[in-house]
Scaffold this motif. Structure first.
Motif, short mmCIF file in Angstrom:
data_model
loop_
_atom_site.label_atom_id
_atom_site.label_comp_id
_atom_site.label_asym_id
_atom_site.label_seq_id
_atom_site.Cartn_x
_atom_site.Cartn_y
_atom_site.Cartn_z
N ILE A 195 0.83 -1.22 0.00
CA ILE A 195 0.00 0.00 0.00
C ILE A 195 0.85 1.26 0.00
O ILE A 195 0.52 2.24 -0.66
CB ILE A 195 -1.01 0.00 1.18
CG1 ILE A 195 -2.09 -1.04 0.88
CG2 ILE A 195 -1.63 1.37 1.38
CD1 ILE A 195 -3.30 -0.99 1.75
N THR A 196 1.99 1.21 0.72
CA THR A 196 2.84 2.40 0.78
C THR A 196 3.19 2.89 -0.63
O THR A 196 3.15 4.08 -0.92
CB THR A 196 4.12 2.09 1.57
OG1 THR A 196 3.73 1.53 2.81
CG2 THR A 196 4.94 3.33 1.83
N PHE A 197 3.51 1.95 -1.52
CA PHE A 197 3.88 2.36 -2.87
C PHE A 197 2.70 2.56 -3.79
O PHE A 197 2.67 3.49 -4.59
CB PHE A 197 4.86 1.36 -3.49
CG PHE A 197 6.24 1.71 -3.11
CD1 PHE A 197 6.92 2.69 -3.81
CD2 PHE A 197 6.83 1.15 -2.00
CE1 PHE A 197 8.18 3.08 -3.41
CE2 PHE A 197 8.07 1.53 -1.59
CZ PHE A 197 8.76 2.50 -2.31
N MET A 198 1.69 1.68 -3.63
CA MET A 198 0.56 1.76 -4.55
C MET A 198 -0.34 2.96 -4.26
O MET A 198 -1.21 3.29 -5.05
CB MET A 198 -0.24 0.46 -4.49
CG MET A 198 0.54 -0.70 -5.09
SD MET A 198 -0.23 -2.27 -4.81
CE MET A 198 -1.41 -2.30 -6.14
N SER A 199 -0.13 3.61 -3.09
CA SER A 199 -0.96 4.77 -2.76
C SER A 199 -0.33 6.08 -3.23
O SER A 199 -0.97 7.11 -3.19
CB SER A 199 -1.20 4.84 -1.25
OG SER A 199 0.01 5.12 -0.60
N GLY A 200 0.92 6.02 -3.64
CA GLY A 200 1.60 7.25 -4.08
C GLY A 200 2.08 8.10 -2.92
O GLY A 200 2.43 9.27 -3.11
N ALA A 201 2.15 7.53 -1.72
CA ALA A 201 2.57 8.32 -0.56
C ALA A 201 4.07 8.58 -0.59
O ALA A 201 4.53 9.60 -0.07
CB ALA A 201 2.20 7.58 0.73
N VAL A 202 4.85 7.67 -1.16
CA VAL A 202 6.31 7.84 -1.17
C VAL A 202 6.77 8.49 -2.48
O VAL A 202 7.43 9.52 -2.46
CB VAL A 202 7.00 6.47 -0.96
CG1 VAL A 202 8.52 6.63 -0.99
CG2 VAL A 202 6.56 5.86 0.36
N ILE A 203 6.45 7.86 -3.60
CA ILE A 203 6.81 8.41 -4.90
C ILE A 203 5.53 8.86 -5.60
O ILE A 203 4.63 8.04 -5.83
CB ILE A 203 7.49 7.34 -5.79
CG1 ILE A 203 8.63 6.64 -5.06
CG2 ILE A 203 7.96 7.95 -7.12
CD1 ILE A 203 9.88 7.44 -4.93
N PRO A 204 5.42 10.15 -5.92
CA PRO A 204 4.22 10.60 -6.65
C PRO A 204 4.07 9.84 -7.96
O PRO A 204 5.08 9.53 -8.61
CB PRO A 204 4.51 12.09 -6.91
CG PRO A 204 5.55 12.48 -5.93
CD PRO A 204 6.36 11.25 -5.65
N PHE A 205 2.84 9.51 -8.32
CA PHE A 205 2.60 8.73 -9.55
C PHE A 205 3.23 9.38 -10.77
O PHE A 205 3.69 8.71 -11.69
CB PHE A 205 1.09 8.56 -9.78
CG PHE A 205 0.42 7.69 -8.76
CD1 PHE A 205 1.13 6.73 -8.06
CD2 PHE A 205 -0.94 7.82 -8.50
CE1 PHE A 205 0.52 5.92 -7.11
CE2 PHE A 205 -1.57 7.01 -7.57
CZ PHE A 205 -0.84 6.06 -6.87
N GLU A 206 3.23 10.72 -10.77
CA GLU A 206 3.78 11.48 -11.90
C GLU A 206 5.26 11.16 -12.15
O GLU A 206 5.74 11.26 -13.27
CB GLU A 206 3.60 12.98 -11.60
CG GLU A 206 4.06 13.92 -12.66
CD GLU A 206 3.14 13.96 -13.88
OE1 GLU A 206 1.98 13.55 -13.76
OE2 GLU A 206 3.62 14.41 -14.95
N LEU A 207 5.97 10.76 -11.09
CA LEU A 207 7.41 10.50 -11.23
C LEU A 207 7.72 9.03 -11.46
O LEU A 207 8.89 8.62 -11.51
CB LEU A 207 8.15 10.98 -9.97
CG LEU A 207 8.00 12.46 -9.61
CD1 LEU A 207 8.93 12.80 -8.46
CD2 LEU A 207 8.30 13.36 -10.80
N MET A 208 6.68 8.19 -11.58
CA MET A 208 6.93 6.77 -11.80
C MET A 208 7.15 6.48 -13.29
O MET A 208 6.55 7.13 -14.14
CB MET A 208 5.75 5.95 -11.29
CG MET A 208 5.69 5.88 -9.79
SD MET A 208 4.44 4.72 -9.25
CE MET A 208 4.59 4.84 -7.48
N PRO A 209 8.01 5.48 -13.57
CA PRO A 209 8.27 5.17 -14.99
C PRO A 209 7.19 4.27 -15.59
O PRO A 209 6.30 3.79 -14.86
CB PRO A 209 9.60 4.42 -14.91
CG PRO A 209 9.56 3.74 -13.58
CD PRO A 209 8.78 4.63 -12.66
#
Lengths: 280, 259
Positions: free
Chosen positions: B182-196
């Motif tokens: 959930i930590t990653f899939m929620s975008g709390a750590v890395i904003p979705f905009e910055l994901m590859p």
């Protein structure tokens, strides 16, 4: 010396057998546990991996360099998991704070030997090590690295140093539990958490002061970034001998504080258990 | 209401049962992690990379608010721990609905961190990063989005708790997997905009994306606000009935013992 090594190997064998028995007798829960360990550990490096894939370069490290560093971080994590996760041997404050040091002091093996062997779980705890090995080999192939025997020895020694840094740092904080057993019981979890969550960060873009801070006082950089950069031949602002100095310094401080705390424990004992067996 | 306030107070003070050091150790860890992330954003910004819709200041605000409200953006009730410890049974002896008790207890556990950790870092963000401007511009919609996020968080937690009941003794294992994902899939750590690889586009429409990413994007002014609010509302309407049904049907199979 020879007797100690023989005893160490026989104790590791006993714990390996116990671990294998868990895997055979309770396969479902054991496999679930392996998946949980793997997921938790990989999630701590996933963020930096994704950022490196998106931006290709973070703080002077290319995405392949970062992948190698993350492989190294997984190897360190995997070996820690395999040798020090079970029975809280890597989390001394729990053993001290819960008054369980007594259980160890009455056994016919030296304390150091028990702490080195009791956490060994080569079957249920090897997933991260295998994963780290795979990532390191894959990234090395992508980078065109071919390790000589000498470089492999350096790699192994670097991993050993990284683990000593993590254990020493955790042990230094764990000594608080000798003096404040309830408040300090979980302090090693926080100390280890620092490495667990931040080990995969490339610190190359930071100023030299911040790099020095994160490799000495809060030595998260020693868990992966600094040794991986050295192995990759990257130019560092910090001296090449820093890892040996930090490892030795932290180990000496940890042993000194632990001995001091143990002396205090010998005088005062532990008050954690009531006469009816409940923990306060 | 008085009963709930009392429960909140008890729950808030219970957080210190493990000692101040444990609490402070966790805050220290969160603070260091936040600082390292801020330094990573700064490094990327100095490299001149394309940060998508974000400016460096907005990324700082995103990470600071995510850290300040981490417990609200990924709600974890004491239910899993209560199964693990065997203390769930005591909730069934009290004259209040179990889910309500767990929810009120959860709100209580938030208070120490909100006061000792969130307030100082939000004050810092207000002084140094103009957080107040963001609050003035988007604060009302952010508050609504945060409320929907918290509500959705409870629904997801109760659905997860039902799964934990089915797994019987593997509570902690399931909890570890859940927290990691959930930590990653929620975008709390890395904003979705910055994901590859356009991961963010997929994660944004999943319920987890409505937990952290939606309110944080709204606050930083980088969101299609009506779309995200509607998405959050829809997930609430879908997941709450499912969570209640799953919990009710799982209760009969509950197995627990002290740990």
């Amino acid at each position: 010396m020879a007797d100690s090594i023989k005893r160490l190997i026989s104790l590791w064998a006993i714990h390996a057998k116990l671990d294998l028995l868990w895997l055979i007798r309770d396969t479902k829960n054991c496999v679930l546990n392996i998946i949980a360990d793997l997921t938790s550990s990989l999630s701590t490096i996933l963020g930096i991996f994704l950022l490196s894939q998106r931006f290709d370069n973070i703080g002077g490290m290319s995405s392949d360099h970062i992948l190698f560093m993350l492989g190294y971080a997984c190897l360190v994590d995997g070996i820690f998991l395999m040798f020090f996760m079970m029975n809280n041997t890597g989390f001394l404050s729990r053993i001290i704070g819960r008054g369980q040091l007594d259980h160890k002091l009455i056994q016919p093996n030296p304390l150091w030997m028990q702490l080195i062997t009791e956490g060994f779980i080569p079957f249920s705890g090897s997933s991260m090590f295998i994963c780290g090995l795979g990532i390191t080999i894959y990234s090395s192939m992508r980078l065109g690295l071919s390790f000589s025997i000498f470089q492999l020895i350096i790699l192994v020694l670097s991993i050993v140093c990284s683990i000593i840094v993590i254990l020493s740092f955790s042990c230094i904080f764990s000594c608080i539990a000798f003096y404040a057993p309830v408040a300090g019981e979980e302090v090693s979890t926080s100390a280890y958490g620092l490495f667990d969550q931040l080990k995969g960060f490339p610190l190359g873009g930071f100023t030299i002061y911040l790099q020095a801070l994160f490799t000495t006082v809060l030595p998260i950089g020693m868990a992966a970034w600094y040794p991986a950069s050295l192995l990759l031949g990257n130019e560092l602002k910090l001296p090449n001998y820093l890892m040996i100095v930090v490892t030795l310094s932290l180990a000496i401080i940890a042993i000194t504080l632990f001995k001091k705390g143990l002396k205090y424990y010998g005088e005062k004992g532990s008050i954690r258990y009531s006469s009816r067996g409940f923990r306060n | 209401m008085q009963t709930h306030i009392k429960t909140i107070k008890l729950s808030a003070t219970k957080s210190f049962d493990g000692g101040v050091l444990y609490i402070l150790g966790n805050y220290f860890l969160k603070l260091i992690r936040l600082i390292v992330y801020l330094l990573i954003w700064q490094t990327l910004s100095q490299q001149g990379v394309n940060l998508g819709v974000f400016t460096m200041n907005e990324l700082f605000i995103y990470s600071i608010v995510a850290a300040a409200f981490s417990e609200q953006l990924n709600v974890v009730t004491p239910a899993t721990t209560a199964f693990w410890e065997g203390s769930i049974i005591s909730r069934y002896t009290r004259p209040l609905p179990v889910l309500l008790q767990l929810s009120v207890e959860t709100i209580g556990t938030w208070l120490p961190k909100l006061i000792a950790f969130a307030l100082p870092i939000l004050a810092f963000a207000s002084l140094k990063l103009n957080l107040t401007n963001f609050i003035v511009n988007n604060g009302a919609v952010f508050a609504l989005s945060l409320l929907l996020s918290v509500s959705l968080g409870f629904a997801i937690d109760y659905a997860f708790v039902s799964l934990v009941i089915k797994l019987k003794t593997a509570h902690y294992t399931a909890y570890s997997i859940r927290m990691a994902l959930i930590t990653f899939m929620s975008g709390a750590v890395i904003p979705f905009e910055l994901m590859p690889f356009n991961f963010g586009r997929v994660l944004e429409i999943l319920p987890f994306g409505s937990l952290a990413s939606a309110p944080l994007l709204i606050l930083t002014g980088n969101a299609n606000m009506p779309r995200l609010i509607l998405l959050q509302l829809s997930w609430n309407l879908i997941l709450w009935p499912i969570a209640i049904h799953l919990f009710k049907s799982s209760q009969e199979r509950m197995v627990s013992y002290g740990g």
